[in-house]
Motif scaffolding. Structure first.
Motif, PDB file in Angstrom:
ATOM      1  N   THR A 168     147.644  -0.269 -12.540  1.00 51.92           N
ATOM      2  CA  THR A 168     147.671   1.324 -11.884  1.00 51.92           C
ATOM      3  C   THR A 168     147.669   1.322 -10.339  1.00 51.92           C
ATOM      4  O   THR A 168     148.077   1.117  -9.304  1.00 51.92           O
ATOM      5  CB  THR A 168     147.730   2.645 -12.754  1.00 51.92           C
ATOM      6  N   PRO A 169     146.154   0.204 -10.260  1.00 52.96           N
ATOM      7  CA  PRO A 169     146.042   0.388  -8.806  1.00 52.96           C
ATOM      8  C   PRO A 169     146.734  -0.391  -7.636  1.00 52.96           C
ATOM      9  O   PRO A 169     147.884   0.096  -6.459  1.00 52.96           O
ATOM     10  CB  PRO A 169     144.790   0.286  -8.508  1.00 52.96           C
ATOM     11  N   ALA A 170     147.189  -1.463  -8.279  1.00 52.60           N
ATOM     12  CA  ALA A 170     147.706  -2.612  -7.772  1.00 52.60           C
ATOM     13  C   ALA A 170     149.505  -2.193  -7.223  1.00 52.60           C
ATOM     14  O   ALA A 170     150.295  -2.075  -6.551  1.00 52.60           O
ATOM     15  CB  ALA A 170     148.651  -3.211  -8.992  1.00 52.60           C
ATOM     16  N   THR A 171     150.367  -0.824  -8.507  1.00 50.01           N
ATOM     17  CA  THR A 171     151.728  -0.422  -7.946  1.00 50.01           C
ATOM     18  C   THR A 171     151.792   0.725  -7.563  1.00 50.01           C
ATOM     19  O   THR A 171     152.328   0.631  -5.810  1.00 50.01           O
ATOM     20  CB  THR A 171     151.961   0.031  -9.388  1.00 50.01           C
ATOM     21  N   SER A 200     142.946  -2.310  -1.645  1.00 47.98           N
ATOM     22  CA  SER A 200     141.903  -1.519  -2.962  1.00 47.98           C
ATOM     23  C   SER A 200     140.194  -2.510  -3.002  1.00 47.98           C
ATOM     24  O   SER A 200     139.887  -1.901  -3.627  1.00 47.98           O
ATOM     25  CB  SER A 200     143.013  -3.191  -3.602  1.00 47.98           C
ATOM     26  N   VAL A 201     140.277  -3.449  -2.429  1.00 48.92           N
ATOM     27  CA  VAL A 201     138.769  -4.091  -2.157  1.00 48.92           C
ATOM     28  C   VAL A 201     138.077  -2.432  -2.003  1.00 48.92           C
ATOM     29  O   VAL A 201     137.313  -2.558  -2.165  1.00 48.92           O
ATOM     30  CB  VAL A 201     138.700  -4.481  -1.099  1.00 48.92           C
ATOM     31  N   ALA A 202     138.725  -1.792  -0.710  1.00 48.37           N
ATOM     32  CA  ALA A 202     137.818  -0.269  -0.133  1.00 48.37           C
ATOM     33  C   ALA A 202     137.606   0.215  -1.203  1.00 48.37           C
ATOM     34  O   ALA A 202     136.663   1.279  -1.771  1.00 48.37           O
ATOM     35  CB  ALA A 202     138.628   0.157   1.036  1.00 48.37           C
ATOM     36  N   LEU A 401     143.918  -7.081  -7.705  1.00 46.68           N
ATOM     37  CA  LEU A 401     143.839  -8.352  -6.249  1.00 46.68           C
ATOM     38  C   LEU A 401     144.973  -8.935  -6.295  1.00 46.68           C
ATOM     39  O   LEU A 401     146.145  -9.913  -5.827  1.00 46.68           O
ATOM     40  CB  LEU A 401     143.075  -8.587  -5.714  1.00 46.68           C
ATOM     41  N   GLY A 402     144.832 -10.493  -8.058  1.00 45.99           N
ATOM     42  CA  GLY A 402     145.584 -10.730  -8.676  1.00 45.99           C
ATOM     43  C   GLY A 402     146.835 -10.508  -8.777  1.00 45.99           C
ATOM     44  O   GLY A 402     148.214 -11.117  -8.081  1.00 45.99           O
ATOM     45  N   PHE A 407     152.316 -10.320  -7.139  1.00 46.59           N
ATOM     46  CA  PHE A 407     153.802 -10.072  -6.746  1.00 46.59           C
ATOM     47  C   PHE A 407     154.349  -9.896  -6.111  1.00 46.59           C
ATOM     48  O   PHE A 407     155.398  -9.750  -5.872  1.00 46.59           O
ATOM     49  CB  PHE A 407     153.939  -9.207  -8.326  1.00 46.59           C
ATOM     50  N   LYS A 408     153.468  -9.091  -5.062  1.00 45.53           N
ATOM     51  CA  LYS A 408     154.046  -9.059  -3.632  1.00 45.53           C
ATOM     52  C   LYS A 408     154.375  -7.448  -3.449  1.00 45.53           C
ATOM     53  O   LYS A 408     155.400  -7.532  -3.303  1.00 45.53           O
ATOM     54  CB  LYS A 408     154.401  -9.762  -2.644  1.00 45.53           C
ATOM     55  N   GLY A 409     154.280  -6.760  -4.691  1.00 42.25           N
ATOM     56  CA  GLY A 409     155.586  -5.513  -4.892  1.00 42.25           C
ATOM     57  C   GLY A 409     156.708  -5.688  -5.659  1.00 42.25           C
ATOM     58  O   GLY A 409     156.615  -6.843  -5.996  1.00 42.25           O
ATOM     59  N   GLY A 410     157.613  -5.910  -5.540  1.00 41.65           N
ATOM     60  CA  GLY A 410     158.720  -6.150  -6.295  1.00 41.65           C
ATOM     61  C   GLY A 410     159.356  -5.241  -6.977  1.00 41.65           C
ATOM     62  O   GLY A 410     158.343  -4.726  -8.292  1.00 41.65           O
TER      63      GLY A 410
END
Length: 681
Positions: A168-171, A200-202, A401-402, A407-410
């Motif tokens: 969820t955070p990544a997307t 994300s780190v913050a 973070l991985g 995936f860099k989005g997409g």
């Protein structure tokens, strides 16, 4: 454990009348063991919420649910259309997509979750549903295979939700920040990725402050998000395609599938992104009542999402080439930057909701001993459900973070996100189906029509959530298997009071050293075998030995007079003490005040003599030591390869790297002795 429960309820004789001498001996032993057991004090209170909420209070709860329950679901319009792979759009293709989204939201969320799944709760006053847990339990007790299957299924669903805490955070963060690319061609995807990494780190660094610090902003942000999206949606409908709501007719879905064939089936994975977060409705029933969640979705979330998607679709009918960035491209130029800020805040709210949910589900798993011990910190003195786990937070951050960098989005990340949603819903559907069959006595034909459509909606690909879930499922199952074996071993080899008295009798060679020994163990029922191991190998016992068991209660604090529950074990200066703490209580056991409190409780026992009182007082003036038991499991050579791998490697690794049961206690290290024992399973 079933024997333990029966004894506590006075059914140790199994319903027999008369009985043999063996049975009488067993009953006598069980009666004696009751004095050694704190099981009743460990039992959770049966809770059925019978409170009737007035309409105004329900409206307030519905408002609060917007920021807690619907953060993930509300931000789905940002990435749903951009995750599709449709090329050469005709004018009716966006209409078919919108029709799919409308009916997915209607059938799977409004009808299924709001009006069916929410009925299967234990929080409401309706007695038809208040006995759900009891009736399912009776059904499962008849079949060990069914028990194991449902247990693994529930654990798989739990691991999927934990994986969702990283997806969820990544997307959401990536989707929110990708909109900035539509304003400048100089901003490439790499820039968006690293901005997402920083945010994300913050986000994860801020978790230690607790959800209470930011919780009061959730609902206003989401209300502003809904209002602005509805306004823009209505504007786009009027400007580009006033008749766009004709997509509510399901015949557009049929035309869409006829035109696009297999591509239309691939699109279903993206369509499922429109209902991500719907599972939070059931998960958050403990925080809100059922009617508040139903009102929040029915009167705010559902119409807002329909109008937002309709506005995007209206824009795409005139600008089909913008489908890869549909949401941000459809925002009018003069309000773009304010909406960019609001969407970023909404993405943070959405991420926060799933991260907090992960902390909560790990805490619940710990209470059931289904997860390795990690540090759980209560961040609120008012709400015991607001927790934070540093170890889980770091794991989620690394996974997020991985995913962002990998995936860099997409579209692939969106597919992985959609797969999590689908599988959580499949598991939820199965468990709801079980409730429908066992509790509601629903017709099997209706049940299958409720369940089978999911089997046609599983997208291809999406291996990421399965890898994450497989990792956590391996951890959970290995830990649970080891804990069951450990509990069984201890239950079968626990000491009786007669054995303890015999070991410490005047005729034995056991030295009774002056002073007090506090022996910490997590076995609630009986005297653990490690005490026997300790006495046999040291050939010495302190004049007073108190076997300590720690219990953290789900309340803020425990009053001093209720903190210690003590009992006498045998006749030779051995006692039992259950220490209860609230989640905000200090666990400092270094001070003399702690020792004095325990000794005072011991001296208040009605079944001790004045001589014993004197011995306790005299021992307190001598040395005090703290003994911590540590057990190591080892599989015997007769076990199979899988069992030996699980016990000797997986469980042992988890045990070494998890927190000890008494790790939260502050005891003087210079007076602490650790005793180890190997359990050959």
């Amino acid at each position: 454990m079933m024997i333990n429960t029966n004894v506590e309820n006075g059914n140790s004789d199994g319903g027999c009348v008369g009985g043999s001498d063996n049975h009488s001996g067993e009953r006598a032993e069980a009666a004696v063991d009751r004095t050694m057991s704190f099981t009743r004090l460990y039992q959770p209170h049966q809770h059925i919420d019978t409170k009737e909420y007035p309409a105004m209070e329900t409206m307030v709860l519905a408002y609060q649910s917007l920021g807690v329950v619907y953060g993930d679901l509300a931000t789905s319009p940002v990435n749903t259309f951009s995750s599709t792979r449709l090329n050469n759009l005709s004018e009716e293709d966006p209409l078919g997509t919108l029709s799919l989204i409308i009916w997915t939201l209607t059938f799977l969320v409004l009808i299924k979750y709001v009006f069916i799944v929410l009925q299967a709760d234990d929080y409401e006053s309706n007695m038809e549903y208040s006995n759900v847990s009891t009736r399912i339990k009776k059904f499962l007790e008849r079949s060990l295979t069914a028990q194991n299957f449902v247990t693994v299924l529930v654990l798989l669903g739990t691991c999927m939700v934990i994986g969702d805490g990283a997806l969820t955070p990544a997307t959401c963060v990536l989707s929110a920040l990708e909109g900035i690319q539509s304003r400048s061609s100089k901003i490439i995807q790499e820039h968006v990725v690293w901005l997402s990494v920083v945010l994300s780190v913050a986000l994860f660094a801020f978790q230690r402050c607790g959800t209470g610090k930011v919780g009061f902003t959730f609902s206003p942000i989401m209300l502003m998000w809904f209002a602005t999206n509805v306004s823009i949606g209505v504007y786009n409908i009027i400007t580009y395609e006033p008749s766009i709501l004709k997509a509510a007719s399901p015949h557009y879905i049929l035309k869409f599938f006829v035109r696009n064939g297999n591509t239309a089936f691939d699109l279903l994975g993206a369509v499922f992104l429109s209902i991500t977060g719907a599972e939070a409705m059931f998960a958050d029933l403990g925080h809100f009542n059922k009617r508040a969640i139903q009102w929040g979705f029915s009167f705010v979330v559902y119409p807002s999402l329909i109008l937002t998607y309709a506005g995007e679709t209206a824009y795409l009918t005139k600008n089909p080439q913008k489908i890869t960035d549909a949401y941000y491209s459809s925002i009018p130029e003069n309000v773009y930057w304010p909406m960019f800020v609001i969407s970023t805040l909404a993405a943070v709210v959405s991420s926060q909701s799933m991260i907090s949910a992960t902390f909560s589900i790990v805490k619940q798993s710990l209470s059931l001993d289904c997860f390795p011990r990690v540090n759980i910190i209560h961040t609120s003195s008012k709400h015991q459900g607001q927790v934070y786990s540093p170890e889980i937070n770091y794991i989620l951050m690394i996974l997020t973070l991985g995913l962002v960098v990998g995936f860099k989005g997409g579209v692939e990340l969106a597919i992985a996100y959609g797969v999590v949603v689908i599988w959580v819903m499949i598991i939820m559907t199965f468990l709801t189906t079980l409730v429908m069959l066992v509790v509601w006595k629903t017709n099997i034909v209706l049940v299958m029509s409720f369940f089978l459509p999911y089997m046609l909606k599983i997208p291809q690909g999406g291996w990421v959530p399965f890898v994450i879930s497989a990792f956590f499922l391996t951890v959970v199952l290995s830990w649970r298997y080891g804990r069951i074996k450990k509990t069984t071993y201890e239950a079968e080899r626990k000491m009786s009071i007669e054995e303890l008295d015999q070991m410490l009798s005047l005729n034995s060679n056991i030295n009774r050293t002056q002073g007090i020994c506090f022996f910490f163990t997590d076995l609630v029922y009986g005297i653990p075998p490690i005490v026997r191991h300790y006495i046999q190998h040291t050939n010495s016992v302190r004049e007073i030995m108190v076997i300590m068991t720690l219990k953290i209660l789900p309340i803020k604090t425990v009053q001093t007079e209720d903190r210690f529950n003590v009992g006498k074990l045998g006749n030779e200066g051995v006692y039992r003490c259950l220490v209860r703490f609230g989640y905000k209580d200090s666990r400092n056991m270094k001070e003399d005040e702690y020792v004095a409190s325990v000794l005072t409780k011991l001296q208040e026992l009605t079944n001790i003599t004045r001589n014993e009182e004197h011995r306790i007082q005299t021992a307190a003036e001598k040395e005090i030591v703290y003994v911590v038991g540590r057990t190591i499991l080892k599989a015997n050579k007769e076990k199979g390869t899988l069992e030996r791998l699980t016990i000797d490697y997986l469980y042992r690794f988890l045990q070494k790297n998890s927190r000890a049961a008494v790790s939260t206690l502050e005891i003087p290290p210079e007076r602490t002795l650790q005793i180890g024992m190997t359990y050959e399973i």
